[in-house]
Design a protein around this motif. Structure first.
Motif, short mmCIF file in Angstrom:
data_model
loop_
_atom_site.label_atom_id
_atom_site.label_comp_id
_atom_site.label_asym_id
_atom_site.label_seq_id
_atom_site.Cartn_x
_atom_site.Cartn_y
_atom_site.Cartn_z
N LYS A 144 0.84 -1.20 0.00
CA LYS A 144 0.00 0.00 0.00
C LYS A 144 0.87 1.25 0.00
CE LYS A 144 -4.10 1.95 2.22
NZ LYS A 144 -5.08 1.77 3.32
N TYR A 185 -3.55 -3.56 -3.19
CA TYR A 185 -4.70 -2.88 -2.60
C TYR A 185 -5.58 -2.28 -3.71
CZ TYR A 185 -2.51 -3.22 1.99
OH TYR A 185 -1.97 -3.69 3.16
N GLY A 189 -8.72 0.88 -0.68
CA GLY A 189 -7.92 0.45 0.46
C GLY A 189 -8.12 -0.98 0.91
#
Length: 450
Positions: A144, A185, A189
Protein backbone atom coordinates in the motif's frame (compact mmCIF):
# COMPACT_ATOMS: atom_id res chain seq x y z
CA UNK A 1 19.79 -4.06 -10.55
CA UNK A 2 17.82 -7.28 -10.12
CA UNK A 3 14.41 -8.23 -8.80
CA UNK A 4 14.70 -11.55 -6.94
CA UNK A 5 11.48 -13.44 -6.23
CA UNK A 6 11.55 -16.50 -3.95
CA UNK A 7 8.80 -19.11 -4.03
CA UNK A 8 7.17 -20.95 -1.15
CA UNK A 9 9.51 -23.95 -1.25
CA UNK A 10 12.44 -21.51 -0.85
CA UNK A 11 10.89 -20.10 2.34
CA UNK A 12 9.33 -23.21 3.89
CA UNK A 13 11.48 -23.24 7.03
CA UNK A 14 14.39 -21.52 8.77
CA UNK A 15 17.08 -23.40 6.84
CA UNK A 16 15.54 -22.37 3.53
CA UNK A 17 15.27 -18.73 4.64
CA UNK A 18 18.97 -18.80 5.56
CA UNK A 19 19.74 -20.01 2.03
CA UNK A 20 17.61 -17.20 0.60
CA UNK A 21 19.37 -14.56 2.67
CA UNK A 22 22.79 -15.95 1.68
CA UNK A 23 21.77 -15.59 -1.97
CA UNK A 24 20.59 -12.02 -1.38
CA UNK A 25 23.79 -11.13 0.48
CA UNK A 26 25.97 -12.65 -2.26
CA UNK A 27 25.02 -10.06 -4.90
CA UNK A 28 24.61 -6.35 -4.13
CA UNK A 29 22.50 -5.88 -7.27
CA UNK A 30 19.71 -7.90 -5.58
CA UNK A 31 18.17 -4.74 -4.18
CA UNK A 32 14.48 -5.74 -4.27
CA UNK A 33 13.33 -9.12 -2.96
CA UNK A 34 9.79 -10.49 -3.44
CA UNK A 35 8.67 -13.30 -1.13
CA UNK A 36 5.88 -15.87 -1.23
CA UNK A 37 4.23 -17.46 1.79
CA UNK A 38 6.09 -20.42 3.35
CA UNK A 39 5.45 -23.59 1.36
CA UNK A 40 5.59 -27.28 2.19
CA UNK A 41 8.43 -28.49 4.44
CA UNK A 42 7.95 -32.04 3.17
CA UNK A 43 5.60 -33.83 0.73
CA UNK A 44 2.98 -34.47 3.43
CA UNK A 45 2.99 -30.91 4.73
CA UNK A 46 0.50 -28.09 4.07
CA UNK A 47 1.36 -24.72 2.54
CA UNK A 48 0.71 -21.69 4.74
CA UNK A 49 -1.63 -20.26 2.08
CA UNK A 50 -3.76 -23.43 2.29
CA UNK A 51 -3.81 -23.15 6.10
CA UNK A 52 -5.03 -19.57 5.73
CA UNK A 53 -7.74 -20.54 3.24
CA UNK A 54 -8.97 -23.20 5.67
CA UNK A 55 -8.96 -20.61 8.47
CA UNK A 56 -11.09 -18.22 6.40
CA UNK A 57 -13.51 -21.01 5.42
CA UNK A 58 -14.05 -21.99 9.06
CA UNK A 59 -14.73 -18.38 10.08
CA UNK A 60 -17.14 -17.86 7.16
CA UNK A 61 -18.97 -21.02 8.29
CA UNK A 62 -19.36 -19.44 11.78
CA UNK A 63 -17.40 -22.24 13.44
CA UNK A 64 -14.75 -22.05 16.14
CA UNK A 65 -11.48 -21.15 14.43
CA UNK A 66 -8.90 -21.26 17.24
CA UNK A 67 -7.31 -24.52 16.04
CA UNK A 68 -6.92 -23.19 12.47
CA UNK A 69 -5.64 -19.81 13.69
CA UNK A 70 -2.93 -21.30 15.85
CA UNK A 71 -1.84 -23.75 13.17
CA UNK A 72 -0.75 -20.63 11.22
CA UNK A 73 0.66 -18.88 14.28
CA UNK A 74 2.68 -21.98 15.16
CA UNK A 75 4.18 -22.21 11.66
CA UNK A 76 5.50 -18.66 11.85
CA UNK A 77 6.50 -19.12 15.50
CA UNK A 78 8.56 -22.18 14.63
CA UNK A 79 10.40 -20.39 11.82
CA UNK A 80 11.10 -17.32 14.00
CA UNK A 81 12.37 -19.48 16.88
CA UNK A 82 14.68 -21.48 14.59
CA UNK A 83 16.04 -18.20 13.18
CA UNK A 84 16.55 -16.97 16.78
CA UNK A 85 14.54 -13.80 16.15
CA UNK A 86 13.19 -11.57 18.92
CA UNK A 87 9.90 -12.58 20.50
CA UNK A 88 8.38 -9.17 19.76
CA UNK A 89 8.24 -10.11 16.07
CA UNK A 90 6.08 -13.13 16.80
CA UNK A 91 3.84 -11.03 18.98
CA UNK A 92 3.38 -8.62 16.07
CA UNK A 93 2.61 -11.47 13.64
CA UNK A 94 0.11 -13.07 16.01
CA UNK A 95 -1.53 -9.68 16.57
CA UNK A 96 -1.76 -9.14 12.81
CA UNK A 97 -3.43 -12.52 12.28
CA UNK A 98 -5.94 -11.89 15.09
CA UNK A 99 -6.76 -8.47 13.62
CA UNK A 100 -7.46 -10.06 10.25
CA UNK A 101 -9.71 -12.85 11.59
CA UNK A 102 -11.75 -10.35 13.60
CA UNK A 103 -12.37 -8.15 10.56
CA UNK A 104 -15.78 -7.79 8.95
CA UNK A 105 -16.58 -10.85 6.85
CA UNK A 106 -19.96 -9.94 5.38
CA UNK A 107 -18.23 -9.94 1.97
CA UNK A 108 -16.69 -13.45 1.78
CA UNK A 109 -14.45 -12.76 -1.23
CA UNK A 110 -12.95 -9.64 0.31
CA UNK A 111 -12.46 -11.39 3.67
CA UNK A 112 -10.81 -14.40 2.00
CA UNK A 113 -8.27 -12.15 0.26
CA UNK A 114 -7.48 -10.34 3.51
CA UNK A 115 -6.73 -13.66 5.21
CA UNK A 116 -4.82 -15.22 2.29
CA UNK A 117 -2.49 -12.23 2.02
CA UNK A 118 -1.26 -12.78 5.59
CA UNK A 119 1.13 -15.51 4.41
CA UNK A 120 3.23 -13.32 2.13
CA UNK A 121 2.90 -10.24 4.32
CA UNK A 122 4.22 -11.88 7.48
CA UNK A 123 6.84 -13.93 5.65
CA UNK A 124 8.25 -10.63 4.34
CA UNK A 125 8.49 -9.38 7.93
CA UNK A 126 10.34 -12.55 8.96
CA UNK A 127 12.85 -12.30 6.11
CA UNK A 128 13.44 -8.61 6.83
CA UNK A 129 14.06 -9.33 10.51
CA UNK A 130 16.51 -12.12 9.73
CA UNK A 131 18.45 -9.96 7.26
CA UNK A 132 18.75 -7.34 10.00
CA UNK A 133 19.94 -9.98 12.46
CA UNK A 134 22.86 -10.93 10.18
CA UNK A 135 23.91 -7.32 9.72
CA UNK A 136 22.13 -6.37 6.49
CA UNK A 137 20.22 -3.12 6.15
CA UNK A 138 16.80 -4.30 5.00
CA UNK A 139 13.35 -2.79 5.00
CA UNK A 140 9.91 -4.38 4.75
CA UNK A 141 7.79 -2.39 2.30
CA UNK A 142 4.00 -2.49 2.53
CA UNK A 143 2.46 -2.74 -0.98
CA UNK A 144 0.00 0.00 0.00
CA UNK A 145 2.82 2.39 0.90
CA UNK A 146 4.60 1.48 -2.34
CA UNK A 147 1.45 2.13 -4.41
CA UNK A 148 0.70 -1.43 -5.62
CA UNK A 149 -2.88 -0.72 -6.70
CA UNK A 150 -5.01 -3.42 -8.32
CA UNK A 151 -8.52 -3.88 -9.64
CA UNK A 152 -11.21 -4.90 -7.12
CA UNK A 153 -11.54 -8.43 -8.54
CA UNK A 154 -10.97 -10.39 -5.35
CA UNK A 155 -8.84 -13.48 -5.97
CA UNK A 156 -8.22 -12.46 -9.58
CA UNK A 157 -6.89 -8.91 -9.49
CA UNK A 158 -5.17 -7.07 -12.34
CA UNK A 159 -2.62 -4.32 -11.96
CA UNK A 160 -3.75 -0.71 -12.50
CA UNK A 161 -1.65 1.46 -14.88
CA UNK A 162 -0.72 4.04 -12.23
CA UNK A 163 0.99 1.32 -10.18
CA UNK A 164 4.07 1.37 -12.42
CA UNK A 165 4.73 5.07 -11.79
CA UNK A 166 4.20 4.56 -8.06
CA UNK A 167 6.64 1.67 -7.83
CA UNK A 168 9.46 3.50 -9.63
CA UNK A 169 10.11 5.41 -6.40
CA UNK A 170 11.31 2.20 -4.74
CA UNK A 171 14.70 2.60 -6.40
CA UNK A 172 15.32 5.64 -4.18
CA UNK A 173 15.10 3.55 -0.99
CA UNK A 174 18.44 2.60 0.59
CA UNK A 175 19.37 -0.97 1.44
CA UNK A 176 17.45 -4.15 0.59
CA UNK A 177 13.70 -3.87 0.02
CA UNK A 178 11.65 -6.92 1.05
CA UNK A 179 8.30 -6.84 -0.74
CA UNK A 180 5.45 -9.31 -0.07
CA UNK A 181 4.11 -10.93 -3.23
CA UNK A 182 0.63 -12.07 -4.25
CA UNK A 183 -1.41 -9.06 -3.12
CA UNK A 184 -1.94 -5.35 -3.41
CA UNK A 185 -4.70 -2.88 -2.60
CA UNK A 186 -7.77 -1.55 -4.33
CA UNK A 187 -8.15 2.21 -4.65
CA UNK A 188 -10.63 1.93 -1.76
CA UNK A 189 -7.92 0.45 0.46
CA UNK A 190 -9.04 -3.20 0.49
CA UNK A 191 -6.50 -6.02 0.32
CA UNK A 192 -6.90 -7.91 -2.97
CA UNK A 193 -4.92 -10.86 -4.35
CA UNK A 194 -3.77 -12.12 -7.70
CA UNK A 195 -4.67 -15.73 -8.63
CA UNK A 196 -2.76 -18.49 -6.79
CA UNK A 197 0.92 -18.32 -7.65
CA UNK A 198 0.57 -14.57 -8.01
CA UNK A 199 3.88 -13.70 -6.33
CA UNK A 200 5.40 -14.34 -9.76
CA UNK A 201 3.16 -11.56 -11.07
CA UNK A 202 4.25 -9.19 -8.29
CA UNK A 203 7.89 -9.76 -9.18
CA UNK A 204 7.26 -9.17 -12.86
CA UNK A 205 5.36 -5.93 -12.17
CA UNK A 206 8.23 -4.64 -10.02
CA UNK A 207 10.78 -5.67 -12.65
CA UNK A 208 8.89 -3.71 -15.31
CA UNK A 209 8.34 -0.67 -13.09
CA UNK A 210 12.01 -0.44 -12.11
CA UNK A 211 13.25 -1.52 -15.57
CA UNK A 212 15.79 -3.84 -14.00
CA UNK A 213 18.42 -5.82 -15.87
CA UNK A 214 17.12 -9.26 -14.79
CA UNK A 215 14.07 -10.66 -13.02
CA UNK A 216 15.27 -13.68 -11.04
CA UNK A 217 12.63 -16.24 -10.14
CA UNK A 218 14.03 -18.61 -7.50
CA UNK A 219 12.34 -21.98 -7.08
CA UNK A 220 13.25 -25.60 -6.28
CA UNK A 221 14.35 -26.92 -9.70
CA UNK A 222 17.61 -26.43 -11.60
CA UNK A 223 15.93 -25.40 -14.84
CA UNK A 224 12.80 -25.40 -16.93
CA UNK A 225 12.73 -28.85 -18.48
CA UNK A 226 11.47 -29.95 -21.87
CA UNK A 227 8.80 -32.07 -20.16
CA UNK A 228 7.35 -32.48 -16.68
CA UNK A 229 10.20 -34.14 -14.69
CA UNK A 230 7.64 -36.32 -12.91
CA UNK A 231 7.02 -38.13 -16.22
CA UNK A 232 10.57 -38.65 -17.47
CA UNK A 233 13.81 -39.43 -15.65
CA UNK A 234 16.54 -36.78 -16.17
CA UNK A 235 14.59 -34.67 -18.68
CA UNK A 236 16.35 -32.27 -21.02
CA UNK A 237 17.02 -28.87 -19.36
CA UNK A 238 16.33 -25.79 -21.44
CA UNK A 239 19.10 -23.18 -21.16
CA UNK A 240 17.18 -20.52 -23.07
CA UNK A 241 13.55 -20.09 -24.05
CA UNK A 242 11.50 -17.18 -25.42
CA UNK A 243 8.61 -15.44 -23.71
CA UNK A 244 6.25 -16.78 -26.37
CA UNK A 245 7.42 -20.36 -25.94
CA UNK A 246 7.16 -20.13 -22.15
CA UNK A 247 3.68 -18.61 -22.36
CA UNK A 248 2.50 -21.50 -24.52
CA UNK A 249 4.03 -24.11 -22.20
CA UNK A 250 2.68 -22.42 -19.05
CA UNK A 251 -0.80 -22.51 -20.56
CA UNK A 252 -0.48 -26.26 -21.15
CA UNK A 253 0.63 -27.15 -17.66
CA UNK A 254 4.20 -25.98 -16.97
CA UNK A 255 3.98 -24.88 -13.33
CA UNK A 256 7.43 -23.29 -12.92
CA UNK A 257 6.05 -19.81 -13.59
CA UNK A 258 2.54 -18.38 -13.34
CA UNK A 259 1.17 -17.97 -16.88
CA UNK A 260 0.30 -14.27 -16.32
CA UNK A 261 3.69 -13.43 -14.83
CA UNK A 262 5.53 -12.88 -18.11
CA UNK A 263 3.39 -10.04 -19.41
CA UNK A 264 4.93 -7.03 -17.54
CA UNK A 265 8.50 -8.27 -18.07
CA UNK A 266 7.73 -9.09 -21.72
CA UNK A 267 6.55 -5.54 -22.46
CA UNK A 268 9.83 -4.14 -21.15
CA UNK A 269 12.00 -6.87 -22.69
CA UNK A 270 13.42 -7.88 -19.30
CA UNK A 271 15.02 -11.37 -19.16
CA UNK A 272 13.49 -13.74 -16.60
CA UNK A 273 16.03 -16.08 -15.00
CA UNK A 274 14.66 -19.28 -13.42
CA UNK A 275 17.08 -20.45 -10.69
CA UNK A 276 17.28 -23.02 -7.89
CA UNK A 277 17.53 -21.82 -4.29
CA UNK A 278 18.94 -25.20 -3.29
CA UNK A 279 21.57 -25.14 -6.05
CA UNK A 280 22.42 -21.49 -6.78
CA UNK A 281 25.43 -22.46 -8.92
CA UNK A 282 23.18 -24.11 -11.49
CA UNK A 283 22.90 -21.94 -14.65
CA UNK A 284 19.10 -22.26 -14.69
CA UNK A 285 16.92 -21.20 -17.62
CA UNK A 286 16.74 -17.70 -19.09
CA UNK A 287 13.50 -16.50 -20.70
CA UNK A 288 14.23 -13.89 -23.35
CA UNK A 289 12.47 -11.97 -26.09
CA UNK A 290 14.63 -13.42 -28.85
CA UNK A 291 16.76 -16.53 -28.66
CA UNK A 292 20.39 -16.66 -29.73
CA UNK A 293 20.61 -20.44 -29.86
CA UNK A 294 18.20 -23.17 -30.91
CA UNK A 295 19.04 -26.59 -29.48
CA UNK A 296 16.40 -28.49 -31.45
CA UNK A 297 13.19 -28.22 -33.44
CA UNK A 298 10.98 -28.63 -30.36
CA UNK A 299 11.67 -26.65 -27.20
CA UNK A 300 9.15 -28.28 -24.88
CA UNK A 301 6.22 -30.65 -24.60
CA UNK A 302 3.25 -30.13 -22.26
CA UNK A 303 -0.28 -31.32 -21.69
CA UNK A 304 -3.34 -30.28 -19.73
CA UNK A 305 -6.54 -32.16 -18.92
CA UNK A 306 -10.10 -30.96 -18.32
CA UNK A 307 -11.36 -29.75 -21.69
CA UNK A 308 -14.62 -30.07 -23.64
CA UNK A 309 -15.14 -29.82 -27.40
CA UNK A 310 -18.48 -28.39 -28.59
CA UNK A 311 -18.75 -29.22 -32.30
CA UNK A 312 -21.36 -27.30 -34.31
CA UNK A 313 -22.46 -28.28 -37.84
CA UNK A 314 -24.77 -26.52 -40.31
CA UNK A 315 -24.90 -26.78 -44.09
CA UNK A 316 -23.48 -23.66 -45.86
CA UNK A 317 -22.35 -22.23 -42.53
CA UNK A 318 -19.41 -20.53 -44.27
CA UNK A 319 -21.72 -18.44 -46.50
CA UNK A 320 -23.38 -16.59 -43.61
CA UNK A 321 -21.55 -13.36 -42.80
CA UNK A 322 -20.95 -12.94 -39.06
CA UNK A 323 -22.02 -16.47 -38.13
CA UNK A 324 -19.00 -17.15 -35.90
CA UNK A 325 -19.47 -13.79 -34.20
CA UNK A 326 -23.04 -14.76 -33.32
CA UNK A 327 -21.86 -18.11 -31.92
CA UNK A 328 -19.21 -16.51 -29.76
CA UNK A 329 -21.64 -13.84 -28.54
CA UNK A 330 -23.87 -16.55 -27.08
CA UNK A 331 -20.91 -18.00 -25.18
CA UNK A 332 -19.87 -14.48 -24.10
CA UNK A 333 -23.37 -13.69 -22.84
CA UNK A 334 -23.01 -16.66 -20.47
CA UNK A 335 -19.51 -15.61 -19.41
CA UNK A 336 -17.86 -18.69 -20.96
CA UNK A 337 -14.43 -18.04 -22.55
CA UNK A 338 -13.23 -20.30 -25.36
CA UNK A 339 -9.72 -21.72 -25.62
CA UNK A 340 -9.44 -22.77 -29.28
CA UNK A 341 -11.67 -22.76 -32.35
CA UNK A 342 -10.58 -25.07 -35.19
CA UNK A 343 -13.06 -25.03 -38.08
CA UNK A 344 -14.14 -26.75 -41.30
CA UNK A 345 -16.37 -25.55 -44.14
CA UNK A 346 -19.65 -26.39 -42.47
CA UNK A 347 -18.51 -26.96 -38.89
CA UNK A 348 -16.61 -25.33 -36.06
CA UNK A 349 -15.34 -26.70 -32.78
CA UNK A 350 -15.36 -24.57 -29.65
CA UNK A 351 -12.83 -25.94 -27.19
CA UNK A 352 -13.56 -24.94 -23.59
CA UNK A 353 -12.26 -25.67 -20.12
CA UNK A 354 -14.72 -28.01 -18.44
CA UNK A 355 -14.61 -25.87 -15.28
CA UNK A 356 -16.00 -22.94 -17.30
CA UNK A 357 -18.90 -24.95 -18.73
CA UNK A 358 -21.18 -26.08 -15.88
CA UNK A 359 -24.43 -27.91 -16.59
CA UNK A 360 -26.71 -24.88 -16.22
CA UNK A 361 -24.70 -22.80 -18.68
CA UNK A 362 -24.40 -25.72 -21.07
CA UNK A 363 -28.20 -26.14 -21.19
CA UNK A 364 -28.84 -22.45 -21.88
CA UNK A 365 -26.10 -22.19 -24.53
CA UNK A 366 -27.26 -25.30 -26.41
CA UNK A 367 -30.86 -24.06 -26.42
CA UNK A 368 -29.81 -20.66 -27.77
CA UNK A 369 -27.55 -22.14 -30.46
CA UNK A 370 -30.45 -24.24 -31.74
CA UNK A 371 -33.18 -21.62 -31.50
CA UNK A 372 -31.26 -18.49 -32.56
CA UNK A 373 -28.80 -19.87 -35.12
CA UNK A 374 -30.63 -22.98 -36.36
CA UNK A 375 -27.66 -25.26 -35.71
CA UNK A 376 -28.44 -28.67 -37.16
CA UNK A 377 -26.02 -30.82 -35.16
CA UNK A 378 -24.31 -30.22 -31.82
CA UNK A 379 -21.92 -32.85 -30.48
CA UNK A 380 -20.14 -32.48 -27.15
CA UNK A 381 -16.95 -34.43 -26.45
CA UNK A 382 -15.89 -34.48 -22.81
CA UNK A 383 -12.80 -35.60 -20.91
CA UNK A 384 -10.36 -34.21 -23.44
CA UNK A 385 -6.70 -33.35 -22.91
CA UNK A 386 -4.71 -30.89 -24.99
CA UNK A 387 -1.16 -32.04 -25.72
CA UNK A 388 1.17 -29.41 -27.12
CA UNK A 389 4.58 -29.33 -28.79
CA UNK A 390 6.23 -25.90 -28.68
CA UNK A 391 9.26 -24.42 -30.40
CA UNK A 392 10.05 -21.33 -32.42
CA UNK A 393 12.34 -23.40 -34.68
CA UNK A 394 9.27 -25.39 -35.78
CA UNK A 395 8.16 -22.49 -37.96
CA UNK A 396 11.26 -22.97 -40.14
CA UNK A 397 11.18 -26.77 -40.25
CA UNK A 398 9.12 -28.90 -42.64
CA UNK A 399 7.27 -31.96 -41.34
CA UNK A 400 7.23 -31.41 -37.57
CA UNK A 401 3.44 -31.72 -37.28
CA UNK A 402 3.45 -34.84 -39.48
CA UNK A 403 6.21 -36.35 -37.36
CA UNK A 404 4.30 -35.67 -34.12
CA UNK A 405 1.02 -37.00 -35.54
CA UNK A 406 2.81 -40.10 -36.81
CA UNK A 407 4.36 -40.67 -33.40
CA UNK A 408 0.95 -40.54 -31.70
CA UNK A 409 -0.56 -42.76 -34.39
CA UNK A 410 2.10 -45.42 -33.87
CA UNK A 411 1.37 -45.23 -30.14
CA UNK A 412 -2.30 -46.04 -30.87
CA UNK A 413 -3.59 -42.63 -29.77
CA UNK A 414 -6.52 -41.23 -31.76
CA UNK A 415 -6.39 -37.50 -32.56
CA UNK A 416 -9.71 -35.73 -32.04
CA UNK A 417 -8.39 -32.21 -32.67
CA UNK A 418 -5.35 -30.76 -34.43
CA UNK A 419 -4.81 -27.01 -34.11
CA UNK A 420 -1.80 -25.00 -35.26
CA UNK A 421 -1.57 -21.28 -34.64
CA UNK A 422 -0.59 -18.76 -37.30
CA UNK A 423 2.76 -18.15 -35.57
CA UNK A 424 3.57 -21.87 -36.05
CA UNK A 425 5.45 -22.05 -32.73
CA UNK A 426 3.01 -24.60 -31.31
CA UNK A 427 0.80 -27.48 -32.41
CA UNK A 428 -2.04 -28.73 -30.22
CA UNK A 429 -3.47 -32.24 -30.34
CA UNK A 430 -6.79 -33.02 -28.65
CA UNK A 431 -6.87 -36.57 -27.26
CA UNK A 432 -8.71 -38.53 -24.57
CA UNK A 433 -7.61 -37.60 -21.04
CA UNK A 434 -6.53 -41.12 -20.13
CA UNK A 435 -3.81 -41.00 -22.82
CA UNK A 436 -2.35 -37.61 -21.82
CA UNK A 437 0.75 -38.71 -19.88
CA UNK A 438 1.42 -41.56 -22.30
CA UNK A 439 1.27 -39.17 -25.26
CA UNK A 440 3.68 -36.76 -23.61
CA UNK A 441 6.21 -39.54 -22.99
CA UNK A 442 5.96 -40.77 -26.58
CA UNK A 443 6.43 -37.27 -28.01
CA UNK A 444 9.43 -36.73 -25.74
CA UNK A 445 11.01 -39.93 -27.05
CA UNK A 446 10.34 -38.83 -30.62
CA UNK A 447 11.89 -35.36 -30.37
CA UNK A 448 14.43 -35.60 -27.56
CA UNK A 449 15.66 -39.22 -27.52
CA UNK A 450 15.25 -40.56 -31.05
Amino acid sequence: MKISKFGGSSLANADQIRKVCDIISDDHSRKVVVVSAPGKRNPGDTKVTDLLIRLAEVILADKDHQKELYSVVDRFNGIAADLELDQYLMEDIESDLKRRVSSDHTDPARFMDLIKAAGEDNCARLVTAYLFSIGKYARYLDPKEAGMFLTDEFGNAQVLPETYDNLRKISDHPGIIVFPGFFGYTLNGDVVTFPRGGSDITGSILAAALEVDVYENWTDVDAVYAINPELVRNPYPMKEITYDEMRELAYAGFSVLHEEALSPAYRKGIPVHIRNTNNPRSPGTVIVKKRKNYEGMVTGIAGAKGFIDVNLSRYLMNREVGFVVKVLKIFADEGVPFEHMPSGIDSISIVLKASQFPEDKETRIIERLKSELDIETINISRNLALVMIVGEAMAKTVGVTARAAGCLSRAGINLEIIDQGASEISVIFGIREEYCDYALKELYKEFFIN
